[in-house]
Motif scaffolding. Structure first.
Motif, PDB file in Angstrom:
ATOM      1  N   HIS A 230      -6.044   0.301  -4.471  1.00 44.58           N
ATOM      2  CA  HIS A 230      -7.572   0.686  -3.829  1.00 44.58           C
ATOM      3  C   HIS A 230      -7.551   2.312  -4.062  1.00 44.58           C
ATOM      4  O   HIS A 230      -8.437   2.680  -4.381  1.00 44.58           O
ATOM      5  N   LYS A 231      -6.324   2.955  -3.686  1.00 46.04           N
ATOM      6  CA  LYS A 231      -6.569   4.442  -3.577  1.00 46.04           C
ATOM      7  C   LYS A 231      -6.775   4.917  -4.719  1.00 46.04           C
ATOM      8  O   LYS A 231      -7.588   5.664  -4.859  1.00 46.04           O
TER       9      LYS A 231
ATOM     10  N   GLU B  87       0.306  13.830  -2.493  1.00 49.47           N
ATOM     11  CA  GLU B  87       0.148  12.369  -2.390  1.00 49.47           C
ATOM     12  C   GLU B  87       0.690  11.382  -3.330  1.00 49.47           C
ATOM     13  O   GLU B  87       1.239  11.805  -4.277  1.00 49.47           O
TER      14      GLU B  87
ATOM     15  N   THR C  78       0.949  -1.246   0.036  1.00 51.59           N
ATOM     16  CA  THR C  78       0.113  -0.057  -0.018  1.00 51.59           C
ATOM     17  C   THR C  78       0.893   1.366  -0.091  1.00 51.59           C
ATOM     18  O   THR C  78       2.156   1.045   0.093  1.00 51.59           O
ATOM     19  N   GLU C  79       0.319   2.511   0.136  1.00 49.49           N
ATOM     20  CA  GLU C  79       0.814   3.619  -0.074  1.00 49.49           C
ATOM     21  C   GLU C  79       1.730   3.807   1.250  1.00 49.49           C
ATOM     22  O   GLU C  79       2.771   4.709   1.409  1.00 49.49           O
TER      23      GLU C  79
ATOM     24  N   TYR D 190       0.425   7.555  -5.042  1.00 49.27           N
ATOM     25  CA  TYR D 190      -0.807   6.691  -5.699  1.00 49.27           C
ATOM     26  C   TYR D 190       0.133   5.439  -6.122  1.00 49.27           C
ATOM     27  O   TYR D 190       0.944   5.329  -7.144  1.00 49.27           O
TER      28      TYR D 190
ATOM     29  N   SER E 103     -10.280   4.117  -6.106  1.00 43.37           N
ATOM     30  CA  SER E 103     -11.440   4.763  -5.390  1.00 43.37           C
ATOM     31  C   SER E 103     -11.513   6.453  -5.332  1.00 43.37           C
ATOM     32  O   SER E 103     -12.478   7.071  -5.587  1.00 43.37           O
ATOM     33  N   GLU E 104     -10.178   6.916  -5.524  1.00 50.49           N
ATOM     34  CA  GLU E 104     -10.450   8.480  -5.126  1.00 50.49           C
ATOM     35  C   GLU E 104     -10.173   8.799  -6.560  1.00 50.49           C
ATOM     36  O   GLU E 104     -10.741  10.191  -7.100  1.00 50.49           O
TER      37      GLU E 104
END
Ligand code: NAD
Length: 337
Positions: A307-308, A251, A153-154, A253, A311-312
């Motif tokens: 997922h991030k 951010e 994950t991030e 991703y 979804s974002e």
């Protein structure tokens, strides 16, 4: 676009050239580049091209001031893990110092032109899932499905294994530091293994296809059970375009195909596909497979949790491994003629 004459860079450039954006490619045209991948665009003046090494300060500063970019997509890098094991110098120069020079030139450009740091410029850094090290493998004795480190994950800690991944990790840290310390507007993406047209023949999938077509041995590192998460290159570049459009400053991703395959299985899929396409007197391309000594420090498994970004930023993979491999094999069949 730095590294725009490379495998992934040229895919982004082909997409951007068909939009309203003005595009400038900066590339030092190393052995890994393929200028043919964008030459129809340069000859039709759809994009500009400058042969610049990102480690060279003066031409970089000049080109920032003449082109005045609103977005920088940074892909220029030395990228082949095997080369990084034999000769790490270039990896540290281009991936670490080259990224530093770009960050430095970006800040000078922002200050000189008094640009609004949030709206006028974003530095997007393209990185790899290899910065995270490797994940537990289903064949491990202590493999446990409830293990927290099942996917990257991030927030996964950095534990790079090779000189390549260590140099990319260092560049990610520099980019984040320039955001925190100097307020440089940045975004970062860490992507899994890409495949598709125009990839250099030193990488796994082109090596398998080209060796199979030439009826040469297909080398497989160790037992071939290493797992990678495969993503078709155009899906990666769509994700980068989403980040350029909608990504939040500062951010990271993670981009991945949710497509974990063991190397040996992938090689067999390609061989079966070539058997069907070429139909050479019952010849089985898999008979060319030859296990060779494993790569030093070879990571066992990579797998991204996308997922991030799904979804974002509403990004989704479009190609399946079957459709993506089909396009890739067709590309190498055509260029092999
Ligand atoms: P590539 O090796 O195909 O292309 C790299 C390009 O950068 C080449 O055109 C080369 O000429 C250029 N370049 C190298 N050194 C340079 C320098 N000093 N100055 C200017 N240009 C220089 O690489 P790729 O596979 O397209 O990867 C692009 C980026 O994406 C890299 O940063 C890589 O770490 C990252 N990435 C790649 C993958 C993958 O599977 N290929 C996965 C995740 C992330």
């Amino acid at each position: 676009v730095t590294g725009g004459a490379g495998f992934i860079g040229s895919s982004i450039v082909r997409k951007l050239a068909n939009s309203k954006n003005e595009v400038l490619v900066i590339d030092a045209l190393t052995y890994a580049s393929n200028i043919d991948s964008i030459s129809d665009l340069t000859s039709k003046n759809k994009i500009d091209f400058k042969n610049i090494n990102i480690c060279n300060r003066e031409p970089l500063e000049k080109v920032f001031n003449s082109f005045k970019p609103q977005r920088l997509v940074h892909l220029a890098a030395e990228t082949h893990v095997d080369n990084s094991i034999i000769n790490p110098d270039k990896f540290l120069k281009t991936n670490v110092l080259g990224t530093f020079e770009l960050l430095r030139a970006s800040l000078i450009y922002l200050e000189k032109n008094k640009l609004d740091q949030k709206n006028d410029f974003v530095f997007h850094h393209v990185s790899t899932d290899e910065v995270y090290g490797d994940l537990p493998h289903p064949d491990d004795d202590n493999y446990n499905k409830n293990n927290a480190r099942l996917l990257f994950t991030e927030n996964t800690n950095y534990q790079p294994s090779s000189p390549y991944s260590a140099s990319k990790a260092a560049s990610d840290h520099l980019v984040r530091a320039w955001h925190k310390t100097y307020n440089l507007p940045i975004t970062i993406s860490n992507c899994s293994n890409n495949y598709g047209p125009f990839q250099h023949k030193e990488k796994l999938i082109p090596t398998v296809i080209i060796n199979a077509l030439n009826k040469n041995n297909i080398p497989v590192y160790g037992d071939g059970k290493q797992i990678r998460d495969w993503l078709y290159v155009d899906d990666h570049t769509e994700a980068i375009l989403k980040i350029l459009e909608l990504g939040k400053i500062g951010e990271t991703y993670n981009i991945g195909g949710r497509c974990e395959i063991r190397n040996i299985d992938l090689i067999n899929i390609i061989c079966d596909s070539l058997d069907k396409k070429l139909k050479i007197n019952n010849f089985k391309h898999s008979s060319l497979i030859k296990h060779v000594e494993d790569r030093k420090g070879h990571d066992k498994r990579y797998a991204i949790d996308p997922h991030k970004i799904e979804s974002e930023l509403n990004w989704k993979v479009k190609e399946t491994i079957k459709s993506g491999l089909d396009k890739t094999i067709e590309f190498y069949l055509q260029s092999h003629k």
